[in-house]
Design an enzyme around this catalytic site. Sequence first.
Site, PDB file in Angstrom:
ATOM      1  N   TYR A 170      -2.762  -6.194   2.079  1.00 14.29           N
ATOM      2  CA  TYR A 170      -2.596  -6.140   0.882  1.00 14.29           C
ATOM      3  C   TYR A 170      -1.558  -4.945  -0.359  1.00 14.29           C
ATOM      4  O   TYR A 170      -1.455  -4.851  -1.390  1.00 14.29           O
ATOM      5  CB  TYR A 170      -3.709  -5.439   0.422  1.00 14.29           C
ATOM      6  CG  TYR A 170      -4.668  -3.839   1.135  1.00 14.29           C
ATOM      7  CD1 TYR A 170      -4.590  -3.128   0.411  1.00 14.29           C
ATOM      8  CD2 TYR A 170      -5.867  -4.887   1.751  1.00 14.29           C
ATOM      9  CE1 TYR A 170      -4.855  -2.426   1.289  1.00 14.29           C
ATOM     10  CE2 TYR A 170      -6.249  -4.048   2.800  1.00 14.29           C
ATOM     11  CZ  TYR A 170      -6.135  -2.401   2.508  1.00 14.29           C
ATOM     12  OH  TYR A 170      -6.720  -1.601   3.130  1.00 14.29           O
ATOM     13  N   LYS A 171      -0.675  -3.978   1.321  1.00 16.61           N
ATOM     14  CA  LYS A 171       0.230  -3.412   0.617  1.00 16.61           C
ATOM     15  C   LYS A 171       1.073  -4.423   0.516  1.00 16.61           C
ATOM     16  O   LYS A 171       2.157  -4.552  -0.191  1.00 16.61           O
ATOM     17  CB  LYS A 171       0.292  -1.851   1.639  1.00 16.61           C
ATOM     18  CG  LYS A 171      -1.185  -1.532   2.143  1.00 16.61           C
ATOM     19  CD  LYS A 171      -0.985  -0.261   2.947  1.00 16.61           C
ATOM     20  CE  LYS A 171      -1.983   0.716   3.269  1.00 16.61           C
ATOM     21  NZ  LYS A 171      -2.907   1.349   2.126  1.00 16.61           N
TER      22      LYS A 171
ATOM     23  N   PHE B  38      -5.422   8.295   9.224  1.00 18.24           N
ATOM     24  CA  PHE B  38      -6.210   7.909   7.995  1.00 18.24           C
ATOM     25  C   PHE B  38      -7.686   7.650   8.116  1.00 18.24           C
ATOM     26  O   PHE B  38      -7.584   7.060   9.300  1.00 18.24           O
ATOM     27  CB  PHE B  38      -5.565   5.934   7.570  1.00 18.24           C
ATOM     28  CG  PHE B  38      -6.083   5.697   6.211  1.00 18.24           C
ATOM     29  CD1 PHE B  38      -5.547   6.010   5.187  1.00 18.24           C
ATOM     30  CD2 PHE B  38      -7.571   5.027   6.436  1.00 18.24           C
ATOM     31  CE1 PHE B  38      -6.297   5.132   3.802  1.00 18.24           C
ATOM     32  CE2 PHE B  38      -8.270   4.606   5.033  1.00 18.24           C
ATOM     33  CZ  PHE B  38      -7.919   4.628   4.131  1.00 18.24           C
TER      34      PHE B  38
ATOM     35  N   ARG C 159       3.333  10.482  -3.950  1.00 15.59           N
ATOM     36  CA  ARG C 159       3.373   9.542  -2.999  1.00 15.59           C
ATOM     37  C   ARG C 159       4.502   8.119  -3.840  1.00 15.59           C
ATOM     38  O   ARG C 159       3.782   7.666  -4.674  1.00 15.59           O
ATOM     39  CB  ARG C 159       1.495   8.569  -2.463  1.00 15.59           C
ATOM     40  CG  ARG C 159       2.388   9.530  -0.852  1.00 15.59           C
ATOM     41  CD  ARG C 159       1.172   8.617  -0.282  1.00 15.59           C
ATOM     42  NE  ARG C 159      -0.312   7.351  -1.103  1.00 15.59           N
ATOM     43  CZ  ARG C 159      -0.873   6.252  -0.026  1.00 15.59           C
ATOM     44  NH1 ARG C 159      -0.639   6.439   1.126  1.00 15.59           N
ATOM     45  NH2 ARG C 159      -1.179   5.426  -1.037  1.00 15.59           N
TER      46      ARG C 159
HETATM   47  C1  PLP Z   1      -2.864   3.496   8.277  1.00 13.17           C
HETATM   48  C2  PLP Z   1      -4.580   2.769   6.732  1.00 13.17           C
HETATM   49  N1  PLP Z   1      -5.651   1.857   8.432  1.00 13.17           N
HETATM   50  C3  PLP Z   1      -6.673   1.760   7.146  1.00 13.17           C
HETATM   51  C4  PLP Z   1      -6.583   1.436   5.799  1.00 13.17           C
HETATM   52  C5  PLP Z   1      -7.439   0.528   5.688  1.00 13.17           C
HETATM   53  O1  PLP Z   1      -8.874  -0.067   5.935  1.00 13.17           O
HETATM   54  P1  PLP Z   1      -9.250  -1.254   5.135  1.00 13.17           P
HETATM   55  O2  PLP Z   1      -8.579  -2.127   4.634  1.00 13.17           O
HETATM   56  O3  PLP Z   1     -10.268  -1.933   6.642  1.00 13.17           O
HETATM   57  O4  PLP Z   1      -9.696  -0.779   4.362  1.00 13.17           O
HETATM   58  C6  PLP Z   1      -5.472   2.193   5.153  1.00 13.17           C
HETATM   59  C7  PLP Z   1      -5.527   2.017   3.603  1.00 13.17           C
HETATM   60  O5  PLP Z   1      -4.677   2.230   2.837  1.00 13.17           O
HETATM   61  C8  PLP Z   1      -5.303   2.554   5.846  1.00 13.17           C
HETATM   62  O6  PLP Z   1      -3.753   3.132   4.781  1.00 13.17           O
END
Ligand code: PLP
Length: 434
Positions: A248-249, A151, A393
């Site tokens: 939040y997911k 990501f 997705r």
């Molecule tokens: C694998 C992964 N890491 C990090 C994040 C996002 O990081 P943050 O919560 O700091 O925006 C996401 C967001 O979708 C993600 O999918």
Amino acid sequence: MLPHTSREEARGQAREHAGNDARETSGTSRAYAASLDARDPLAGFRDRFRLPPGVVYLDGNSLGALPDDVPAVVDDVVHRQWGTDLIRSWNTHDWWNAPTRVGDAIAPLIGAAPGQVVCGDSTSVHLFNALVAALRARSGRSVLLADPDTFPTDAYLADSAARLCGAEVRRVPAAEAAEVLRAEGTGVAVAAYNHVDYRTGELRDVAGITAAAHDTGALVLWDVCHTVGAVPVDADALDLDFVVGCTYKYLSGGPGSPAFLYVARRLQAGFDPALTGWHGHADPFAMEPAYRPADGIARARIGTPPLLGMLALEAALGVFGEAGITAVRAKSLALTDLFITCADELGLAVATPRPHARRGSQVAVRHPEAHAVMAALVDRGVIGDVRPPDILRFGFNALYVSFADVVAAAEALGDVLASGAHRDPKYTVRNTVT
Ligand SMILES: Cc1ncc(COP(=O)(O)O)c(C=O)c1O
């Protein structure tokens, strides 16, 4: 191969592709989906979430649905705790210990014993802090092994942490990481990988990469944003070093809810992060001029936590604790099996691996007009999202997605593609969120 493949041909191809997996599901009819729902031990959990009628929600891997337990708690936190009890709530409602208390509530979901998880701040902040701590803990080594398909925030922060610590980022695909770690010997300080590829949903070999890293004395950092709450993580059993994840997911903590960081107990005494804020101090209210780290996981705290979000998350976690991650994973695999079978029948190119051991809780299909197709689907009440260049997705939260939802989504997708509804000019406008 697009929706023109006959249903019978596609069924045959699907069976060939799927091999053993074909035995794990069969049929894509509404009646079959209803029979799966009738036997689903988690079916009752759907009523514990507030989902609008007429919506098939397959984007819980981006923003989880609202758990029924949350609104009353948020109301109480706002009106009674903040509005009436005011600053006394730091003690009377134990706001002060919320980061470690909520961390302990997250711990079982990542296979961690208490005292190793702190909640607060964002995934990005935890990534940065943990990467710097890892590079400092292995200061004689100069390589930060990173996932080229990671990501973006992980990639940006790896570059920044490496720059700060005088290290070099080497991007090596997850499939080659164990081999490269062994070949590099003592050069690698830390290997930082995502548990799941956020585009394709491919699950990485956590045990293999971690063991290879440890064999050479390197540390590992796993980003479990796309798996926590849906796929077991086994942090203690696999001897992981650092784990970061958002809430939040799949965990439905709410928009912008705070993230978490796991630091294995054996590393806590030496944990030396970049951001040494006053909440991680041994005696925060002594207001000492110099930083003195707290014992244990509390030293991974930074500053004042976002309490509204954290207490909403705490309320959300209850339902996940009740369901248990084993049952959630079993249903998630059955849901994604069914959706993959449906996608095969539609003749779509499935980017998600078919073996269960290599699949997260989402299914990605490729289509050259992915944005327009998703926009048309959303208009039909089926909400997923897209990732460039061509990925549609679909995320499956086993607590509120039914087998009937899977078939309904596939029918809507088939209908959009067969009718060419996505070619309507109104769907060509790019939406940056979904
Ligand atoms: C694998 C992964 N890491 C990090 C994040 C996002 O990081 P943050 O919560 O700091 O925006 C996401 C967001 O979708 C993600 O999918």
